[in-house]
Design an enzyme around this catalytic site. Structure first.
Site, PDB file in Angstrom:
ATOM      1  CE1 TYR A 149      -3.954   2.165   0.591  1.00 56.52           C
ATOM      2  CE2 TYR A 149      -2.622   3.203   2.292  1.00 56.52           C
ATOM      3  CZ  TYR A 149      -3.745   3.208   1.495  1.00 56.52           C
ATOM      4  OH  TYR A 149      -4.653   4.228   1.572  1.00 56.52           O
ATOM      5  CD  GLU A 151       8.082   1.878  -0.615  1.00 50.33           C
ATOM      6  OE1 GLU A 151       7.891   2.938  -1.238  1.00 50.33           O
ATOM      7  OE2 GLU A 151       9.094   1.678   0.086  1.00 50.33           O
TER       8      GLU A 151
END
Ligand code: NAD
Ligand code: UDP
Ligand code: UDP
Length: 317
Positions: A149, A151
């Protein structure tokens, strides 16, 4: 024939919690709204009341695949937001953020549309700077269970700024801090819906870790106001801009508030803290105040009561 004064607006993730509130506001304003969703965490029920409106259209589509439509503005919200859901299929989560951003940016480029990205306070990771301002680059674990989520959203921001620099796209990036309110899914897994549902059902309240970690919670109506204002800022303002409520609470305080407001006799029980869970989070809103002339107005107690009323009514159904 299309009425020229109406804007054609695409909302991806429009059948989700935030997206459905955004669709409500755009439809009420008179824009032509195309809501695109693959119903991974969202549902038709969230937008069922809009289906009969002549200026609303719902399309089942996954943003990791190309989309060819004609629009003037795009709000890109498609992405599961609760840790439980985004960790369920982490590869798909990264694909949704990254391929989804590429496709929506490609669409914006072809249509010369303005495009807003729903980014997140998670780009700051477990922050050493408090409160977080937009110049802080963050402290994100690139290989942990939250990375798909965090990155994914960071890469989406990179893509937005590269399309801005390379293709002169009109972009807007908002970093949303924890937001809650009616239409969160009862099994969403995020802390506000968990605590309220547990209190209403008389189940144990699951407090992770020592409960001393903090979050700052924004009521959905305030958040949507800020998103709409952001889309209408001058083209030279791209953000990123933090939006959220600066009132900061420990999860223990939140549990106690929910117990008091619901009058529940549920017990608080401790569960292990998930890995990489940020210790603290609070937005620095200086930039939002300056560029959006916006300030959240709904205190946590008031917003929680509205959310409790909503969940109570769903239990009655
Ligand atoms: P949500 O899970 O209710 O909504 C996400 C929506 O996106 C759902 O309707 C889901 O079905 C849809 N979706 C997921 N993957 C998709 C795909 N591949 N193609 C098409 N649709 C897809 O969550 P939300 O709280 O409404 O969050 C909306 C957006 O705001 C997300 O991008 C999230 O990352 C961002 N955000 C939310 C918060 C918050 O506290 N609510 C905080 C920061 C950022
Ligand atoms: N794309 C889309 N709709 C459009 C235009 C493009 O979904 O109306 C997608 C398409 O899949 C493409 C991506 O967006 O791969 C990026 O588009 P861009 O024009 O930037 O790059 P290219 O087409 O050269 O790969
Ligand atoms: N949390 C908790 N009990 C729950 C769900 C979450 O104590 O049942 C904690 C979680 O560990 C985190 C905070 O509440 O510290 C916010 O969690 P949420 O999943 O809502 O959002 P995020 O961690 O992404 O900010």
């Amino acid at each position: 024939m299309r009425e020229k004064w109406k804007k054609r607006i695409l909302v991806t993730g429009g059948a989700g919690f935030l997206g459905s509130h955004l669709c409500d506001r755009l439809v009420a304003r008179g824009d032509d709204v195309l809501c695109v969703d693959n119903f991974y965490t969202g549902s038709k029920a969230n937008v069922a009341h809009l289906l009969g409106k002549p200026n609303f259209e719902l399309m089942r589509h996954d943003v990791t695949f190309p989309l060819y439509v004609e629009v003037d503005e795009i709000f890109n919200l498609a992405c599961p937001a609760s840790p439980v859901h985004y960790q369920h299929d982490p590869v798909q989560t990264t694909k949704t953020s990254v391929h989804g951003a590429i496709n929506m940016l490609g669409l914006a480029k072809r249509c010369k549309a303005k495009i807003l990205q729903a980014s997140t306070s998670e780009v700051y990771g477990d922050p050493e700077v408090h409160p977080q301002n937009e110049d802080y680059w963050g402290r994100v674990n690139p290989i942990g269970i939250r990375s798909c989520y965090d990155e994914g959203k960071r890469c989406a921001e990179t893509l937005f700024f590269d399309y801005f620099r390379q293709h002169k796209l009109r972009i807007k990036v908002v970093r949303i801090f924890n937001t809650y309110g009616p239409r969160m899914h009862p099994d969403d897994g995020r802390v506000v819906s968990n605590f309220i549902m547990q209190a209403l059902r008389g189940e144990n309240i699951t407090l992770f870790g020592d409960g001393e970690q903090t979050r700052s919670f924004c009521f959905v109506d305030d958040l949507i106001d800020a998103m709409l204002k952001m889309m209408d800022t001058p083209d030279d303002f791209t953000g990123p801009v933090n939006i959220g409520n600066p009132g900061e609470f420990t999860m223990k305080e939140l549990a106690e508030k929910v117990l008091r407001l619901t009058g529940s006799s549920s017990r608080i029980v401790h569960k292990p803290l998930p890995s990489d869970d940020p210790r603290q989070r609070k937005p620095d809103l200086t930039r939002a105040r300056q560029h959006l002339g916006w300030e959240p107005s709904i205190p946590l107690d008031v917003g929680l009561q509205k959310t409790i009323d909503y969940f109570s009514s769903t239990l009655g159904r």
